[in-house]
Enzyme design. Sequence first.
Site, PDB file in Angstrom:
ATOM      1  N   LYS A 169       1.060  -1.099   0.009  1.00  0.00           N
ATOM      2  CA  LYS A 169      -0.001  -0.032   0.072  1.00  0.00           C
ATOM      3  C   LYS A 169       0.898   1.382   0.074  1.00  0.00           C
ATOM      4  O   LYS A 169       0.665   2.148  -0.835  1.00  0.00           O
ATOM      5  CB  LYS A 169      -0.899   0.040   1.243  1.00  0.00           C
ATOM      6  CG  LYS A 169      -1.764   1.438   1.344  1.00  0.00           C
ATOM      7  CD  LYS A 169      -2.829   1.332   0.450  1.00  0.00           C
ATOM      8  CE  LYS A 169      -3.410   2.489   0.294  1.00  0.00           C
ATOM      9  NZ  LYS A 169      -4.577   2.724   1.346  1.00  0.00           N
ATOM     10  N   LEU A 170       1.958   1.539   0.814  1.00  0.00           N
ATOM     11  CA  LEU A 170       3.006   2.419   0.611  1.00  0.00           C
ATOM     12  C   LEU A 170       3.443   2.458  -0.815  1.00  0.00           C
ATOM     13  O   LEU A 170       3.582   3.769  -1.165  1.00  0.00           O
ATOM     14  CB  LEU A 170       3.854   1.982   1.461  1.00  0.00           C
ATOM     15  CG  LEU A 170       3.558   2.233   3.149  1.00  0.00           C
ATOM     16  CD1 LEU A 170       4.802   2.434   4.364  1.00  0.00           C
ATOM     17  CD2 LEU A 170       2.886   3.539   3.587  1.00  0.00           C
TER      18      LEU A 170
END
Length: 273
Positions: A169-170
């Site tokens: 997700k980052l």
Amino acid sequence: MTEIAVLGTGRMGASVAHRLLDAGHPVTVWNRTAVRTVPLQRAGARVAGSPADAVRRAAVVVTMLTDATAVDAVLSGPHGAAAALAPGACLVEMSTIGPAAVRDLARRLPPAVDLVDAPVGGSVAAARAGQLRVFAGGAAPAVERVTPVLAALGSVRHCGDLGSGAALKLVLNTALLVAVTGLADTLAVAGAVGVDPRTALDALAGGPLAGALARATAPDADFPVALAGKDLDLVRAALAGAPAPLVSAARTALAAASDPTADIATLVTREYL
């Protein structure tokens, strides 16, 4: 159906809870600001008075909160959920808190409770429509057990060990935020050199910033500037001082935004969109 508790009913958490209700699951909700649970109560959810009360009967507990501090407060603060989790329950951490915070959370849960990190790609409309991309990290048996629940929200990708969903997700948020701030600069250049707005947008729609343009013109997205800044702070912490000038530039652009509560699309000049 599976007994589910959803802790945190902001716009994303509420959309997730509504979708799970629509899928037929019994859902209990809790939110620090109780008034935000009223629409869910009308839709059939049980409203709990505390995180602990919300999770006592739940087989799956979803947290969708602002940051790691909020997650810690809800799980370990007064009337926190962690001590009340039933043996065999699975906590599905859907907030964007980064892989280090996920692994730290795992160390503080009761030993008979599983943890899956499952942040998502997509916004409120995708959540309500069951079209999110769910990035799940954790032991295979735990991920398999909660996949039928997560599948109501969209496509589920098992990314690997615990923290791998949070890590991916980052990566995705870095790409999104660098691209959107890059689009803002690109359109500023278009204005400076006198390119017609429609011509610029048509050309960009077929180029490398097409995804950023689609995101900037989406009518139903909700990713506030302040939360985007928090996510890039997580990215910079993970980089541990390694040079990433575009990440730094994107963070500076977010810090300069006039309204931190507005969607990231407001970084792009309205003259063009």
